[in-house]
Design a protein around this motif. Structure first.
Motif, PDB file in Angstrom:
ATOM      1  N   ASP A   1       1.432   7.210   6.364  1.00 31.25           N
ATOM      2  CA  ASP A   1       2.617   6.575   5.782  1.00 31.25           C
ATOM      3  C   ASP A   1       3.815   6.933   6.664  1.00 31.25           C
ATOM      4  O   ASP A   1       4.046   8.111   6.942  1.00 31.25           O
ATOM      5  N   HIS A   2       4.541   5.935   7.097  1.00 31.18           N
ATOM      6  CA  HIS A   2       5.667   6.060   8.058  1.00 31.18           C
ATOM      7  C   HIS A   2       5.140   6.287   9.492  1.00 31.18           C
ATOM      8  O   HIS A   2       4.675   5.349  10.099  1.00 31.18           O
ATOM      9  N   GLY A   3       5.281   7.514   9.997  1.00 21.78           N
ATOM     10  CA  GLY A   3       4.711   7.813  11.322  1.00 21.78           C
ATOM     11  C   GLY A   3       5.451   7.216  12.513  1.00 21.78           C
ATOM     12  O   GLY A   3       4.891   7.074  13.601  1.00 21.78           O
TER      13      GLY A   3
ATOM     14  N   ALA B   1      -1.077  10.236   4.090  1.00 24.61           N
ATOM     15  CA  ALA B   1      -0.020  11.255   4.116  1.00 24.61           C
ATOM     16  C   ALA B   1       1.257  10.680   4.720  1.00 24.61           C
ATOM     17  O   ALA B   1       1.203   9.957   5.708  1.00 24.61           O
ATOM     18  N   HIS B   2       2.389  11.027   4.103  1.00 26.74           N
ATOM     19  CA  HIS B   2       3.685  10.749   4.726  1.00 26.74           C
ATOM     20  C   HIS B   2       3.813  11.724   5.902  1.00 26.74           C
ATOM     21  O   HIS B   2       3.873  12.937   5.690  1.00 26.74           O
ATOM     22  N   CYS B   3       3.832  11.202   7.108  1.00 22.54           N
ATOM     23  CA  CYS B   3       3.943  12.047   8.303  1.00 22.54           C
ATOM     24  C   CYS B   3       5.031  11.498   9.206  1.00 22.54           C
ATOM     25  O   CYS B   3       5.133  10.285   9.406  1.00 22.54           O
TER      26      CYS B   3
ATOM     27  N   LEU C   1       0.811  -1.225   0.000  1.00 20.93           N
ATOM     28  CA  LEU C   1       0.000   0.000   0.000  1.00 20.93           C
ATOM     29  C   LEU C   1       0.844   1.275   0.000  1.00 20.93           C
ATOM     30  O   LEU C   1       0.310   2.371   0.067  1.00 20.93           O
ATOM     31  N   HIS C   2       2.148   1.116  -0.028  1.00 20.65           N
ATOM     32  CA  HIS C   2       3.036   2.291  -0.028  1.00 20.65           C
ATOM     33  C   HIS C   2       4.133   2.011  -1.045  1.00 20.65           C
ATOM     34  O   HIS C   2       5.170   1.430  -0.720  1.00 20.65           O
ATOM     35  N   TYR C   3       3.856   2.396  -2.266  1.00 20.62           N
ATOM     36  CA  TYR C   3       4.723   2.037  -3.389  1.00 20.62           C
ATOM     37  C   TYR C   3       4.793   3.246  -4.318  1.00 20.62           C
ATOM     38  O   TYR C   3       3.786   3.652  -4.894  1.00 20.62           O
ATOM     39  N   HIS C   4       5.973   3.842  -4.454  1.00 23.95           N
ATOM     40  CA  HIS C   4       6.120   4.979  -5.387  1.00 23.95           C
ATOM     41  C   HIS C   4       6.451   4.419  -6.762  1.00 23.95           C
ATOM     42  O   HIS C   4       7.462   3.707  -6.918  1.00 23.95           O
ATOM     43  N   LEU C   5       5.626   4.756  -7.713  1.00 22.51           N
ATOM     44  CA  LEU C   5       5.779   4.195  -9.059  1.00 22.51           C
ATOM     45  C   LEU C   5       7.223   4.279  -9.550  1.00 22.51           C
ATOM     46  O   LEU C   5       7.779   3.308 -10.055  1.00 22.51           O
TER      47      LEU C   5
ATOM     48  N   THR D   1       7.127  -1.498   0.617  1.00 29.19           N
ATOM     49  CA  THR D   1       8.467  -1.375   0.028  1.00 29.19           C
ATOM     50  C   THR D   1       8.920   0.070  -0.213  1.00 29.19           C
ATOM     51  O   THR D   1      10.104   0.319  -0.329  1.00 29.19           O
ATOM     52  N   ASP D   2       7.981   1.008  -0.397  1.00 30.35           N
ATOM     53  CA  ASP D   2       8.313   2.419  -0.643  1.00 30.35           C
ATOM     54  C   ASP D   2       8.950   2.605  -2.029  1.00 30.35           C
ATOM     55  O   ASP D   2       8.276   2.979  -2.972  1.00 30.35           O
ATOM     56  N   ASP D   3      10.262   2.336  -2.125  1.00 32.13           N
ATOM     57  CA  ASP D   3      10.983   2.529  -3.388  1.00 32.13           C
ATOM     58  C   ASP D   3      11.688   1.234  -3.767  1.00 32.13           C
ATOM     59  O   ASP D   3      12.885   1.063  -3.523  1.00 32.13           O
TER      60      ASP D   3
HETATM   61 ZN   LIG Z   1       7.055   6.886   0.580  1.00 27.81          ZN
END
Ligand SMILES: [Zn+2]
Length: 366
Positions: free
Chosen positions: A225-227, A200-202, A20-24, A286-288
């Motif tokens: 996202d993160h937190g 939101a990335h917080c 759910l947290h994947y930057h294209l 995975t994020d990136d």
């Molecule tokens: Zn991210």
């Protein structure tokens, strides 16, 4: 008939996963970056390209930040077919390690092409990936918080002007230090008014927990996202654990690698463990993907082999990921039943459950 026993590595690859947290653009392969540069005659040596990828850190001596890579990559993608190619490769890589669902961020304010053109290219590629691989992918246009709040409102207006059923909500990313989420309240309010979900990335990069609190209490996000620094405030941690607010967490987060260069310290002190112990609704992501040199299977492997979670914990996280997704309830119910069944069947075939040191072991159940 007796089933074939499987190793833990196979297990991590095969059980169904949602990211759910994947930057294209974090999912752009090195060779794809090089081929775009070549296509548009943009000077980029192989070594320069490798500097964006953690896998090549030893060779290049540096890793440029993920943010720099994303900004640069948007300039390299000048035709809709470039986006289609990246989406196709993202789907292939994810499918190869058991990912069945992705919600992917992209930044409309950074692209050379128009919002509508990129969205159409991505949506068509998503249809193809679903037809050929069965993987489901949805989109989250994301605010570049280094730009102005007015740019963010313009992004949401573009979403409203060119609606698409695959676009489920908005996010925000890039450097948070001078751009807390409240600065973008207007874009968030507009998106919510039009029925979009919010994340939101917080409190990334070790920033204060108040950014999480603001995201939840003021902006009314559906997910964080993160937190990670929320654990510095035990009362809020408890409150958000009870409310079940989903937090997408990233084992490959750069900030904490720098914080604890010793692998053992990193394993022991990573806030993901404390968040889980406090009952926070966590979802490993995975994020990136390529830039961080990770995969979804690796992400879950780290949860067990580095952070000490047992296999039952992974099932809980898998369930969290389905429940926190922005798919219709009916689909989520179906996935919960099917994926749990698949998880249990694979687990029953494990050659051996992992051995975890008693002082590290975390049994995460919510
Ligand atoms: Zn991210």
């Amino acid at each position: 008939m007796k089933s074939t026993p499987i190793t833990l590595t196979e297990f991590y690859h095969r059980f169904p996963k949602a990211d759910l947290h994947y930057h294209l653009l974090g999912g752009v392969r090195l060779e794809t970056m090089l081929s775009f540069a070549d296509k548009y005659q943009i000077a980029l040596s192989e070594l320069e390209a490798k500097a964006y990828y953690r896998a090549h850190q030893k060779e290049t001596g540096i890793v440029k930040g993920g943010i720099e890579a994303l900004t640069f990559l948007y300039q390299l993608m000048q035709e809709p077919s470039d986006y289609a190619r990246v989406m196709r490769e993202v789907a292939e890589d994810a499918h190869a390690c058991g990912v069945k669902y992705i919600e992917t961020f992209w930044n409309p304010s950074d692209t050379v092409l128009s919002y509508a053109d990129v969205n159409t290219a991505l949506a068509d590629a998503i249809d193809n990936a679903y037809n050929e691989l069965g993987i489901v992918i949805r989109l989250i246009p994301s605010i570049n918080r280094e730009k102005s709040p007015e740019d963010a409102v313009a992004m949401v207006n573009e979403m409203i002007d060119s609606p698409h059923p695959y676009v489920l909500g908005i996010g925000i990313d890039y450097k948070e230090h001078d751009a807390p989420v409240e600065k973008f309240w207007k874009a968030y309010r507009l998106a919510k008014l039009h029925g979009y979900k919010l994340t939101a990335h917080c409190s990334e990069f070790g920033l204060h927990w108040r950014n999480v609190e603001t995201g939840i209490e003021l902006i009314d996000v559906d997910r964080i996202d993160h937190g990670y620094t929320i654990i510095d405030n035990p009362a809020l941690t408890q409150k958000y654990a009870q409310r079940g607010i989903p937090f997408t967490v990233i084992p490959s987060n750069t900030y904490y690698f720098k914080q604890w260069p010793s692998h053992q310290d990193w394993c022991q002190h990573h806030p993901i463990r404390a968040m889980a112990k406090a009952g926070i609704n966590i979802i490993p992501c995975t994020d990136d993907w390529h830039i961080h040199n990770t995969t979804s299977a690796n992400c879950y492997r780290v949860m067990v082999e580095d952070f000490g979670f047992d296999i039952g914990s992974l099932k809980q996280m898998m369930i969290n990921s389905i429940e926190a997704s922005w798919m219709p309830d009916e689909t989520k119910q179906q996935w919960l039943a099917e994926w749990s069944h698949e998880f249990d069947a694979l687990r029953a075939n494990l050659l051996a459950e992992p051995t975890i040191a008693p002082d590290m072991k975390v049994c995460y159940r919510r």
